[in-house]
Design an enzyme around this catalytic site. Structure first.
Site, PDB file in Angstrom:
ATOM      1  N   SER A  31       0.848  -1.180   0.088  1.00 46.40           N
ATOM      2  CA  SER A  31      -0.069   0.023   0.118  1.00 46.40           C
ATOM      3  C   SER A  31       0.732   1.420   0.005  1.00 46.40           C
ATOM      4  O   SER A  31       1.931   1.243   0.494  1.00 46.40           O
ATOM      5  CB  SER A  31      -0.987  -0.172   1.292  1.00 46.40           C
ATOM      6  N   TYR A  87      -2.342  -0.809  10.708  1.00 50.71           N
ATOM      7  CA  TYR A  87      -2.487  -1.724   9.557  1.00 50.71           C
ATOM      8  C   TYR A  87      -1.412  -1.116   8.545  1.00 50.71           C
ATOM      9  O   TYR A  87      -0.842  -2.209   7.816  1.00 50.71           O
ATOM     10  CB  TYR A  87      -3.795  -0.828   8.930  1.00 50.71           C
ATOM     11  N   LYS A 138       1.934  -3.595   6.626  1.00 56.60           N
ATOM     12  CA  LYS A 138       2.422  -3.676   5.300  1.00 56.60           C
ATOM     13  C   LYS A 138       4.072  -3.391   5.143  1.00 56.60           C
ATOM     14  O   LYS A 138       4.513  -4.122   4.132  1.00 56.60           O
ATOM     15  CB  LYS A 138       1.418  -2.432   4.577  1.00 56.60           C
TER      16      LYS A 138
HETATM   17  N1  LIG Z   1      -8.690  -1.701  -1.035  1.00 60.11           N
HETATM   18  C1  LIG Z   1      -7.640  -0.748  -0.674  1.00 60.11           C
HETATM   19  O1  LIG Z   1      -8.042   0.462  -0.548  1.00 60.11           O
HETATM   20  C2  LIG Z   1      -6.430  -1.111  -0.260  1.00 60.11           C
HETATM   21  C3  LIG Z   1      -5.350  -0.408  -0.584  1.00 60.11           C
HETATM   22  C4  LIG Z   1      -3.955  -0.991  -0.426  1.00 60.11           C
HETATM   23  C5  LIG Z   1      -3.696  -2.173   0.063  1.00 60.11           C
HETATM   24  N2  LIG Z   1      -4.907  -2.984   0.046  1.00 60.11           N
HETATM   25  C6  LIG Z   1      -4.518  -4.640   0.390  1.00 60.11           C
HETATM   26  O2  LIG Z   1      -5.070  -5.275  -0.737  1.00 60.11           O
HETATM   27  C7  LIG Z   1      -5.594  -6.422  -0.290  1.00 60.11           C
HETATM   28  C8  LIG Z   1      -6.847  -6.724  -0.873  1.00 60.11           C
HETATM   29  O3  LIG Z   1      -7.614  -5.554  -0.147  1.00 60.11           O
HETATM   30  P1  LIG Z   1      -9.292  -5.582  -0.588  1.00 60.11           P
HETATM   31  O4  LIG Z   1      -9.698  -4.264  -0.541  1.00 60.11           O
HETATM   32  O5  LIG Z   1      -9.368  -6.517  -1.926  1.00 60.11           O
HETATM   33  O6  LIG Z   1      -9.966  -6.149   0.841  1.00 60.11           O
HETATM   34  P2  LIG Z   1     -10.918  -7.312   1.123  1.00 60.11           P
HETATM   35  O7  LIG Z   1     -11.271  -7.412   2.265  1.00 60.11           O
HETATM   36  O8  LIG Z   1     -12.061  -7.094   0.222  1.00 60.11           O
HETATM   37  O9  LIG Z   1     -10.192  -8.654   0.586  1.00 60.11           O
HETATM   38  C9  LIG Z   1      -9.223  -9.304   1.755  1.00 60.11           C
HETATM   39  C10 LIG Z   1      -9.458 -10.738   1.521  1.00 60.11           C
HETATM   40  O10 LIG Z   1      -8.960 -11.610   2.578  1.00 60.11           O
HETATM   41  C11 LIG Z   1      -9.486 -12.557   3.205  1.00 60.11           C
HETATM   42  N3  LIG Z   1      -8.763 -12.656   4.472  1.00 60.11           N
HETATM   43  C12 LIG Z   1      -8.456 -11.893   5.330  1.00 60.11           C
HETATM   44  N4  LIG Z   1      -7.632 -12.627   6.218  1.00 60.11           N
HETATM   45  C13 LIG Z   1      -7.687 -13.797   5.857  1.00 60.11           C
HETATM   46  C14 LIG Z   1      -6.852 -14.835   6.173  1.00 60.11           C
HETATM   47  N5  LIG Z   1      -6.089 -14.929   7.226  1.00 60.11           N
HETATM   48  N6  LIG Z   1      -6.925 -16.000   5.329  1.00 60.11           N
HETATM   49  C15 LIG Z   1      -7.810 -16.112   4.438  1.00 60.11           C
HETATM   50  N7  LIG Z   1      -8.165 -15.059   3.956  1.00 60.11           N
HETATM   51  C16 LIG Z   1      -8.328 -13.887   4.575  1.00 60.11           C
HETATM   52  C17 LIG Z   1     -10.910 -11.683   3.479  1.00 60.11           C
HETATM   53  O11 LIG Z   1     -11.946 -12.515   3.610  1.00 60.11           O
HETATM   54  C18 LIG Z   1     -11.157 -10.829   2.033  1.00 60.11           C
HETATM   55  O12 LIG Z   1     -11.718 -11.902   1.103  1.00 60.11           O
HETATM   56  C19 LIG Z   1      -5.159  -6.470   1.324  1.00 60.11           C
HETATM   57  O13 LIG Z   1      -4.352  -6.974   1.969  1.00 60.11           O
HETATM   58  C20 LIG Z   1      -5.373  -5.167   1.538  1.00 60.11           C
HETATM   59  O14 LIG Z   1      -4.509  -4.569   2.973  1.00 60.11           O
HETATM   60  C21 LIG Z   1      -6.049  -2.591  -0.291  1.00 60.11           C
END
Ligand SMILES: NC(=O)c1ccc[n+]([C@@H]2O[C@H](COP(=O)([O-])OP(=O)(O)OC[C@H]3O[C@@H](n4cnc5c(N)ncnc54)[C@H](O)[C@@H]3O)[C@@H](O)[C@H]2O)c1
Length: 341
Positions: free
Chosen positions: A125, A150, A154
């Protein structure tokens, strides 16, 4: 037959990436504990692509399950989305975030090493650039101090992965530093479906527009920006998903172990107010809003320098602000209650 393992593949960015992989004919296995998602996202991805996904419900913290999965499939690579992502929640539950995001990654990489699976694309991120960083953020910048647990997870995972590469000359990592993903697949069948009150701007705007919430609260209108509201680099989730495909293609063609970071953004900042006005302009739906005091930890403005991804991955964001708004609205208006129809 080679497969790609996608952790967290039922989530927002994961489901869009799985769709892009299936469209390209890849074989995909997903592990997701459904802690922040619904299996329905993958049912729809299967319908859209006409291809099946192999799904395992469970946590990456469960090494017995991981070993079981890695024993059944020959993986060329892993795309690692699984993690918790709510900044505010991480302040209240830091240990849960360190456990799930950091320990979960350690658990996954241990099993990857055991099975000699050496290509990893990690969801990092822009938060790793930290509080004092000067935009536009560029990968050569020294990483800073993220403002939340959080963000710390990362940064820690990026550092852990760099150490793994130093110790294992076959291991290859692409840390993808996302800016602000919004929008939905143009079909309107999959999109962002947060549990409870949305933490991010776009799902909140969409839920106000569809009548689920009365009005949008805009946190602060006295920032050092053109209109006083925060500025961010919003990227369409399909562009972001295609960035993962590009990173994967690049990674598997590298001859030696490496750990490289790539910014995935558009390079253009938009203010919160501009997003609201664009949504109204392109969807013709009003979004009532009010200004409320600033939120702790929000920075005035940041956006990406995305040149490295263009040069090395041959990837650039193509979708317009109009696409981002229309696609968000198609998803939300077709699915007012998300996947819980
Ligand atoms: N959406 C954003 O703004 C953003 C920005 C930067 C980074 N990210 C990162 O990208 C990744 C995906 O983000 P997203 O927006 O799709 O979020 P999201 O919550 O929709 O997807 C994350 C998925 O991981 C699953 N999960 C969580 N912990 C788990 C575990 N221990 N084992 C198996 N599954 C698990 C959740 O059920 C979910 O389906 C995350 O790591 C998030 O930190 C997201």
């Amino acid at each position: 037959m080679n497969h790609i393992l996608v952790t967290g593949g039922a989530g927002y960015i994961g489901s869009h990436t799985v769709l892009e992989l299936l469209k390209l004919g890849e074989n995909v296995v997903v592990i997701d504990d459904l802690s922040n998602s619904s299996k329905e996202s993958l049912n729809r991805v299967e319908t859209l692509s006409g291809k099946a996904v192999t799904f395992f419900e469970g946590s990456i913290l469960d090494q017995d399950l991981l070993v079981n999965i890695f024993s059944q499939f020959s993986f060329s690579s892993v795309i690692h989305f699984a993690g918790h992502k709510a900044v505010g929640e991480s302040v209240n539950k830091p240990l849960s975030y360190y456990h799930n995001n950091v320990q979960g990654t350690v658990s996954l990489v241990e099993v990857m090493e055991k099975f000699n699976v050496n290509n990893l694309v990690f969801s990092s991120s822009a938060t790793v650039y930290g509080e004092g960083a000067k935009p536009p953020y560029i990968e050569t910048q020294t990483l800073g101090c993220p403002t939340s647990p959080y963000g710390q997870t990362k940064l820690m995972v990026e550092r852990i992965l760099a150490d793994v590469v130093r110790s294992n000359s076959d291991f290859k990592v692409a840390n993808l530093r996302y800016f602000n993903p919004i929008g939905a697949d143009e079909s309107g069948q999959i999109g962002e479906d947060p549990n409870g009150i949305p933490n991010n701007l776009m799902p909140f705007v969409a839920q106000v527009a569809v009548g689920k919430r009365a009005e949008l609260s805009i946190f602060g209108n006295d920032y050092a920006t053109e209109d006083g509201t925060c500025e961010r680099d919003y990227i369409h989730v399909t562009d972001l998903a295609q960035g993962h495909v590009a990173a994967l293609n690049w990674l598997v063609n590298q001859a030696h172990g490496l750990c490289e970071a790539f910014n995935l953004g558009t390079g253009t900042p938009y203010s919160v107010l501009k997003i609201v006005k664009s949504f109204e302009q392109y969807t013709k739906v009003k979004v009532p809003f009010k200004f409320v005091p600033r939120r702790d930890g929000d920075l005035d403005a940041f956006w990406a320098n995305a040149d490295k991804a263009a040069d090395k991955l041959n990837w650039q964001a193509h979708k317009t602000m109009q696409d981002m708004m229309e696609d968000t609205w198609r998803w939300q208006s077709n699915n007012p209650n998300g996947y819980n129809a």
